[in-house]
Design an enzyme around this catalytic site. Structure first.
Site, PDB file in Angstrom:
ATOM      1  N   LEU A   1       0.857  -1.329  -0.066  1.00  0.00           N
ATOM      2  CA  LEU A   1      -0.143   0.054  -0.086  1.00  0.00           C
ATOM      3  C   LEU A   1       0.904   1.176  -0.047  1.00  0.00           C
ATOM      4  O   LEU A   1       1.869   1.393   0.815  1.00  0.00           O
ATOM      5  CB  LEU A   1      -0.849  -0.068   1.113  1.00  0.00           C
ATOM      6  N   ASP A   2       0.657   2.371  -0.686  1.00  0.00           N
ATOM      7  CA  ASP A   2       1.258   3.416  -0.759  1.00  0.00           C
ATOM      8  C   ASP A   2       1.393   4.082   0.504  1.00  0.00           C
ATOM      9  O   ASP A   2       0.358   3.917   1.288  1.00  0.00           O
ATOM     10  CB  ASP A   2       0.549   4.408  -1.757  1.00  0.00           C
ATOM     11  N   PRO A   3       2.414   4.884   0.997  1.00  0.00           N
ATOM     12  CA  PRO A   3       2.506   5.476   2.331  1.00  0.00           C
ATOM     13  C   PRO A   3       1.141   6.352   2.745  1.00  0.00           C
ATOM     14  O   PRO A   3       0.793   6.290   3.709  1.00  0.00           O
ATOM     15  CB  PRO A   3       3.842   6.266   2.192  1.00  0.00           C
TER      16      PRO A   3
END
Length: 290
Positions: free
Chosen positions: A38-40
């Site tokens: 998951l993207d930050p």
């Protein structure tokens, strides 16, 4: 330490790598892995495996995923979200309902999609995002992905709220970008929440604070999240052989060639097997419980 999967609710601002480190520290276990980065800036479901279950992470690669996303009209960025550098800007009015519907339909079904340059896709063994941060030229080939459902939940000022069910490898940032291009106005993703990864559901996910309180109680048996693989019951007299790496010849079953299977022996989960059509046999692929 109990082995299994944790349905972890990753908060915004924490990287997936950070999440693994957090679980490792809280659970006091070295062997930890995660599925589906998951993207930050995104939040939501992050499957995390602890102990021996880390060996089973790869079998979650094929599962579908679900997201809730906010699309913002008016800008396109190099990263595909509103945190990137703006590469195109427009003050044009928001597309009308017909244009939005056509644009959404263009991103439904099996489509060709180009991932954002700021992504974990590897080019010659190096992540595209690492190359982009060094200002090196990045050209990513398109990939085929499947969007099972793309629903507009609401229209907001300069944006849309979307629900998306999709196959592995889909970038929601690319969907937002490409909806904008199809509608004739730049667009970027402004918010992302992952609501499902296979059998991992948002409603059952545990926050970092809940994990600290629950401890091992948050760890679920891995077979509970491998239901997308068909079950094969190993005959009692062949359990030991299977656990020792030997196949079981079985003409009574028919699976697709090289299909992966959940192996059980006397109703106990043994691991993952693979069916070979050529000799009508089930081979152990990865034994979990010996």
């Amino acid at each position: 330490m109990k082995d299994g999967f944790i349905n972890f609710l990753k908060p915004p601002g924490m990287t997936s790598h950070d999440a693994v480190g957090y679980v490792r520290r809280i659970m006091n276990v070295k062997r930890v892995g995660h599925a589906g980065t998951l993207d930050p800036g995104a939040a939501g479901v992050l499957p995390v495996a602890v102990g021996r279950a880390a060996r089973l992470i790869e079998y979650l690669d094929e599962v579908s995923k679900s997201y809730r996303a906010e699309l913002l009209f008016g800008i396109e960025t190099d990263s595909g979200d509103d945190l990137g550098e703006v590469v195109e800007r427009s003050d044009a009015p928001m597309p009308d309902d017909e244009a939005i519907q056509k644009a959404v339909l263009s991103q439904t079904g099996t489509i060709e999609q180009i991932p954002p340059v700021y992504s974990a896709v590897k080019i010659n063994g190096r992540r595209a995002c690492d190359l982009a941060r060094r200002h090196l030229s990045v050209e990513l080939p398109s990939r085929q992905v499947t969007i099972y459902r793309l629903e507009v939940l609401a229209k907001r000022d300069r944006g849309l709220l979307l629900d998306i069910d999709c196959s592995k490898g889909t970038y929601i940032r690319s969907i937002c970008r490409d909806i904008g291009r199809a509608a004739g106005i730049p667009a970027a993703m402004a918010f992302l929440l992952r609501t499902r990864v296979g059998a991992f559901q948002l409603k059952d996910a545990v926050t970092p604070e809940e994990l600290e309180k629950l401890g091992e109680a948050a760890v679920m048996a891995p077979e509970a999240y491998l239901q997308h693989l068909e079950r094969y019951d190993v005959p009692v007299h062949r359990i030991a052989a299977m656990q020792n790496g030997l196949p079981n010849h079985d003409k009574s079953v028919k699976f697709s060639d090289m299909q992966r299977l959940r192996l059980y022996g006397e109703n106990n989960f043994l691991g993952i097997g693979k069916y070979h059509a050529e000799d009508e046999s089930v081979y152990p692929d990865k034994i979990y419980r010996a």
